[in-house]
Design a protein around this motif. Sequence first.
Motif, short mmCIF file in Angstrom:
data_model
loop_
_atom_site.label_atom_id
_atom_site.label_comp_id
_atom_site.label_asym_id
_atom_site.label_seq_id
_atom_site.Cartn_x
_atom_site.Cartn_y
_atom_site.Cartn_z
N PRO A 305 18.99 -19.39 -18.22
CA PRO A 305 19.13 -20.75 -19.44
C PRO A 305 19.11 -20.50 -20.81
O PRO A 305 17.80 -20.29 -21.11
CB PRO A 305 19.35 -22.21 -19.34
N PHE A 306 19.80 -19.30 -21.30
CA PHE A 306 19.47 -18.93 -22.83
C PHE A 306 20.46 -19.73 -23.61
O PHE A 306 21.26 -20.54 -23.15
CB PHE A 306 19.29 -17.84 -23.10
N GLY A 307 20.29 -19.69 -25.11
CA GLY A 307 21.00 -20.24 -26.30
C GLY A 307 21.15 -19.28 -27.18
O GLY A 307 20.87 -18.26 -27.25
N LEU A 308 22.38 -19.73 -27.93
CA LEU A 308 22.72 -18.51 -29.22
C LEU A 308 23.44 -19.42 -30.49
O LEU A 308 24.02 -20.51 -30.33
CB LEU A 308 23.71 -17.54 -28.31
N HIS A 309 23.24 -18.27 -31.24
CA HIS A 309 23.55 -19.02 -32.21
C HIS A 309 24.51 -17.81 -32.69
O HIS A 309 24.72 -16.93 -32.74
CB HIS A 309 22.81 -18.93 -33.68
N MET A 335 16.09 -16.59 -37.48
CA MET A 335 16.89 -17.84 -37.55
C MET A 335 16.77 -18.43 -36.08
O MET A 335 16.08 -19.90 -36.02
CB MET A 335 18.55 -18.40 -38.45
N ALA A 336 17.75 -17.23 -35.59
CA ALA A 336 17.79 -17.32 -34.08
C ALA A 336 16.46 -17.68 -33.13
O ALA A 336 16.33 -18.42 -32.39
CB ALA A 336 19.02 -16.92 -32.87
N GLU A 338 13.23 -17.95 -34.26
CA GLU A 338 13.02 -19.68 -33.80
C GLU A 338 12.88 -20.90 -33.54
O GLU A 338 12.76 -21.18 -33.66
CB GLU A 338 12.53 -20.03 -35.87
N SER A 339 14.63 -21.19 -33.52
CA SER A 339 15.12 -21.72 -32.58
C SER A 339 14.77 -21.30 -31.06
O SER A 339 15.28 -22.42 -30.83
CB SER A 339 16.82 -21.70 -33.08
N GLY A 340 14.76 -20.28 -30.69
CA GLY A 340 14.38 -20.50 -29.51
C GLY A 340 15.25 -19.93 -29.15
O GLY A 340 16.29 -19.36 -27.73
N CYS A 341 16.47 -19.21 -28.96
CA CYS A 341 17.92 -18.51 -29.04
C CYS A 341 17.52 -17.07 -27.74
O CYS A 341 16.57 -16.74 -28.57
CB CYS A 341 18.70 -18.19 -29.80
N GLY A 342 18.51 -16.99 -27.46
CA GLY A 342 18.37 -15.40 -26.69
C GLY A 342 18.82 -14.73 -27.44
O GLY A 342 18.69 -13.64 -27.68
N VAL A 343 20.20 -14.90 -28.33
CA VAL A 343 21.71 -14.03 -28.53
C VAL A 343 21.77 -14.10 -29.41
O VAL A 343 21.70 -15.97 -29.96
CB VAL A 343 21.88 -13.71 -27.57
#
Length: 404
Positions: A305-309, A335-336, A338-343
């Motif tokens: 599981p990964f997050g996105l901006h 910014m992404a 730094e937030s630990g997003c994948g994409v």
Amino acid sequence: MSEKDVGGVVVREFDAERDCYGVEMVERRCEVGPSGKMSLFTDLMGDPVCRVRHSPAFLMLVAEMGEEKEIVGLIRGCIKTVTCGEKLSRNGKNAAENNVPLPIYTKLAYILGLRVSPSHRRMGIGLKLVSRMEDWFRDKGAEYSYMATDKDNEASVNLFTDRCGYAKFRTPSILVQPVFAHRVRIPSRVNIFRLSPSEAENLYRRRFSTTEFFPRDIDSVLNNNLSLGTFLAVSSSQSFPGLDQFLANPPESWAVLSIWNSKEVFRLEVRGASRFKKGLAKTSRFVDRVFQCLRIPSVPELFRPFGLHFLYGLGGEGPDSVSLTRALCGFAHNMAKESGCGVVATEVACCEPLRLGIPHWKRLSCAEDLWCMKRLGEDYSDGALGDWTKSLPGPSIFVDPREF
């Protein structure tokens, strides 16, 4: 909304206290992606209505069958007021105020998250869910309804175009860029300024209010706690004198975008990849980490599981607007990271002028997303616009991050 039994299928409003598990099971059975290929699973993080609850009006319906009342289908919908065209002002006090484009607004509904369990397909359940949702749209005064789907999803396209009366309307592109282990370098010739929500609202209303799908409640979007900010890029020789002065005398080139934190709404996960592809992705990350000075592009961990901006409100003017947009996208990438997003992702019109400045990987992107639209009633008067479903596409669209 009251329950309704249609052909042994009960279609009713979602109940958070008893339906969460059943909805989750349907979602898991309906992974997005063609059969036999990698699929994309969306985890709504325990909140089935999280993707619509930020809209002005929203509803979620479920379909259940049998004595055990098994949930076999679901649908989400929301309603907002958006720009569907433009007209020229004829009431200005002087010649300069005449012939200024003004937005034409309409009440628009959006269908998303239609799911039917594979074991219960071809039974008319999807059609019943869509019909019930459209009834709610009409009750709320919506004039049009639209939906988005993969153009290769024949079942979805046929349901909406052949059975529900929708017409193919727009084919925007979803552009996705992985978040690398290294930061993107922002050129020294670019200055990036953060706008306050009120400044961003003023800029968007003054410059983009006639863009197709522009939300009338843009202030609600910009002030939402998921909106991470709006950023303006100009050349390093320019400063930001304040929005009023900027609008009165803008620089030759500028670009703007806003960032939405979809990581707090849902997580994505790529499933079905072979061990070989997973191994290549892992190797690329290892090499990128060890040799960061080489800035080798890598594939992030997309198999968990990964997050996105999400980037929205992209716009700009001038000969350097494309390069300034590229710098803003780099800023958003950092910014992404730094937030630990994948994409990082965005969606733009297929002929968007700034598209060349948006970094993306073709393998992760969708060159042609398909939007289909339907006019819900013939009694609505659209003035100078006519029927929006028959209008030609413009160069840009405004994609609402609440619906991505």
